[in-house]
Design a protein around this motif. Sequence first.
Motif, PDB file in Angstrom:
ATOM      1  N   ASP A   1      22.770  20.524   4.793  1.00 16.80           N
ATOM      2  CA  ASP A   1      22.374  21.556   5.761  1.00 16.80           C
ATOM      3  C   ASP A   1      20.870  21.467   5.967  1.00 16.80           C
ATOM      4  O   ASP A   1      20.117  21.322   5.009  1.00 16.80           O
ATOM      5  CB  ASP A   1      22.658  22.978   5.222  1.00 16.80           C
ATOM      6  CG  ASP A   1      24.102  23.207   4.831  1.00 16.80           C
ATOM      7  OD1 ASP A   1      24.968  23.101   5.713  1.00 16.80           O
ATOM      8  OD2 ASP A   1      24.350  23.493   3.650  1.00 16.80           O
ATOM      9  N   LEU A   2      20.463  21.569   7.219  1.00 17.95           N
ATOM     10  CA  LEU A   2      19.048  21.727   7.554  1.00 17.95           C
ATOM     11  C   LEU A   2      18.993  22.718   8.699  1.00 17.95           C
ATOM     12  O   LEU A   2      19.608  22.491   9.746  1.00 17.95           O
ATOM     13  CB  LEU A   2      18.401  20.404   7.952  1.00 17.95           C
ATOM     14  CG  LEU A   2      16.952  20.491   8.428  1.00 17.95           C
ATOM     15  CD1 LEU A   2      16.035  21.057   7.358  1.00 17.95           C
ATOM     16  CD2 LEU A   2      16.449  19.139   8.888  1.00 17.95           C
TER      17      LEU A   2
ATOM     18  N   ALA B   1      17.268  18.055  17.106  1.00 20.82           N
ATOM     19  CA  ALA B   1      17.392  17.610  15.718  1.00 20.82           C
ATOM     20  C   ALA B   1      17.418  16.087  15.651  1.00 20.82           C
ATOM     21  O   ALA B   1      16.779  15.488  14.778  1.00 20.82           O
ATOM     22  CB  ALA B   1      18.647  18.200  15.082  1.00 20.82           C
ATOM     23  N   ALA B   2      18.134  15.458  16.568  1.00 22.16           N
ATOM     24  CA  ALA B   2      18.204  13.991  16.571  1.00 22.16           C
ATOM     25  C   ALA B   2      16.808  13.387  16.751  1.00 22.16           C
ATOM     26  O   ALA B   2      16.462  12.402  16.087  1.00 22.16           O
ATOM     27  CB  ALA B   2      19.150  13.504  17.661  1.00 22.16           C
ATOM     28  N   ARG B   3      15.990  13.986  17.624  1.00 21.78           N
ATOM     29  CA  ARG B   3      14.615  13.492  17.806  1.00 21.78           C
ATOM     30  C   ARG B   3      13.808  13.639  16.519  1.00 21.78           C
ATOM     31  O   ARG B   3      13.060  12.734  16.141  1.00 21.78           O
ATOM     32  CB  ARG B   3      13.923  14.230  18.960  1.00 21.78           C
ATOM     33  CG  ARG B   3      14.340  13.747  20.339  1.00 21.78           C
ATOM     34  CD  ARG B   3      13.430  14.306  21.430  1.00 21.78           C
ATOM     35  NE  ARG B   3      13.400  15.767  21.454  1.00 21.78           N
ATOM     36  CZ  ARG B   3      14.272  16.541  22.089  1.00 21.78           C
ATOM     37  NH1 ARG B   3      15.265  15.996  22.773  1.00 21.78           N
ATOM     38  NH2 ARG B   3      14.151  17.863  22.061  1.00 21.78           N
TER      39      ARG B   3
ATOM     40  N   LEU C   1      24.939  16.703  15.244  1.00 19.14           N
ATOM     41  CA  LEU C   1      25.841  16.848  16.386  1.00 19.14           C
ATOM     42  C   LEU C   1      25.229  16.182  17.614  1.00 19.14           C
ATOM     43  O   LEU C   1      24.015  16.280  17.843  1.00 19.14           O
ATOM     44  CB  LEU C   1      26.103  18.327  16.673  1.00 19.14           C
ATOM     45  CG  LEU C   1      26.823  19.102  15.578  1.00 19.14           C
ATOM     46  CD1 LEU C   1      26.863  20.590  15.914  1.00 19.14           C
ATOM     47  CD2 LEU C   1      28.223  18.561  15.373  1.00 19.14           C
ATOM     48  N   SER C   2      26.056  15.543  18.419  1.00 23.77           N
ATOM     49  CA  SER C   2      25.546  14.869  19.618  1.00 23.77           C
ATOM     50  C   SER C   2      24.931  15.869  20.604  1.00 23.77           C
ATOM     51  O   SER C   2      24.084  15.494  21.401  1.00 23.77           O
ATOM     52  CB  SER C   2      26.663  14.063  20.296  1.00 23.77           C
ATOM     53  OG  SER C   2      27.717  14.911  20.687  1.00 23.77           O
ATOM     54  N   GLY C   3      25.322  17.131  20.514  1.00 24.19           N
ATOM     55  CA  GLY C   3      24.764  18.158  21.390  1.00 24.19           C
ATOM     56  C   GLY C   3      23.496  18.793  20.851  1.00 24.19           C
ATOM     57  O   GLY C   3      23.069  19.834  21.357  1.00 24.19           O
ATOM     58  N   ASN C   4      22.881  18.185  19.848  1.00 25.61           N
ATOM     59  CA  ASN C   4      21.659  18.722  19.260  1.00 25.61           C
ATOM     60  C   ASN C   4      20.538  17.680  19.360  1.00 25.61           C
ATOM     61  O   ASN C   4      20.110  17.107  18.354  1.00 25.61           O
ATOM     62  CB  ASN C   4      21.906  19.115  17.794  1.00 25.61           C
ATOM     63  CG  ASN C   4      20.789  19.959  17.220  1.00 25.61           C
ATOM     64  OD1 ASN C   4      19.738  20.121  17.811  1.00 25.61           O
ATOM     65  ND2 ASN C   4      21.034  20.489  16.031  1.00 25.61           N
TER      66      ASN C   4
ATOM     67  N   ARG D   1      12.189  10.624  14.440  1.00 28.59           N
ATOM     68  CA  ARG D   1      10.734  10.649  14.253  1.00 28.59           C
ATOM     69  C   ARG D   1      10.346  10.446  12.790  1.00 28.59           C
ATOM     70  O   ARG D   1       9.336   9.810  12.494  1.00 28.59           O
ATOM     71  CB  ARG D   1      10.161  11.959  14.797  1.00 28.59           C
ATOM     72  CG  ARG D   1       8.639  11.997  14.792  1.00 28.59           C
ATOM     73  CD  ARG D   1       8.058  13.233  15.472  1.00 28.59           C
ATOM     74  NE  ARG D   1       8.235  14.419  14.637  1.00 28.59           N
ATOM     75  CZ  ARG D   1       8.944  15.492  14.980  1.00 28.59           C
ATOM     76  NH1 ARG D   1       9.555  15.545  16.163  1.00 28.59           N
ATOM     77  NH2 ARG D   1       9.045  16.511  14.160  1.00 28.59           N
ATOM     78  N   VAL D   2      11.173  10.955  11.868  1.00 28.37           N
ATOM     79  CA  VAL D   2      10.828  10.826  10.441  1.00 28.37           C
ATOM     80  C   VAL D   2      11.521   9.639   9.781  1.00 28.37           C
ATOM     81  O   VAL D   2      11.465   9.491   8.565  1.00 28.37           O
ATOM     82  CB  VAL D   2      11.086  12.133   9.658  1.00 28.37           C
ATOM     83  CG1 VAL D   2      10.245  13.271  10.226  1.00 28.37           C
ATOM     84  CG2 VAL D   2      12.553  12.494   9.619  1.00 28.37           C
TER      85      VAL D   2
END
Length: 166
Positions: free
Chosen positions: A94-95, A137-139, A131-134, A143-144
């Motif tokens: 979880d984040l 978060a994916a960015r 989730l593909s709709g987030n 980035r990290v």
Amino acid sequence: MTNNIRISRVDYANPSHAQALVAMLDAYARDPMGGGEGLSDFAKTNVVAGLAARPHAFSFVAFAGAGDDQPVGLINCIEGFSTFASQPLVNVHDLAVMDGHRGQHIGERLLAAAEDEARARGACKLTLEVLSGNPGAARLYKRVGFAQYELDPAMGQAQFMQKWLA
């Protein structure tokens, strides 16, 4: 604003840390990215003890202000094992960052704390799902340093799947 943010390792036996963890996890569960429904009473009552009973689980909470009274971020992690590397790995289970505090690098700081702990445990990698709709978060994850998981590009990328047992 990030100067007022403090990242603390969760002491599952500390009542204020336990309350912060449950509050953050419930807020995450209520968010569309967490399914849009709050935690069940059972989960609220048992999640902290369940994590505490697992020596391979650890969590960090981001607090705003001086005390432990305003949690604004949470990361729950569980150590696993990479059979191919024959080393531990750490899964970010979880984040979550409270809506009004997003964009302040809190998620990045929580991930850095988890990475530091994973390195201290001798882990070879961190894993997570998004989730593909987030896309936000994916960015962040890209980035990290996170990337889609694949062993051989010809075989494609891994897909996260689940099967409920109850």
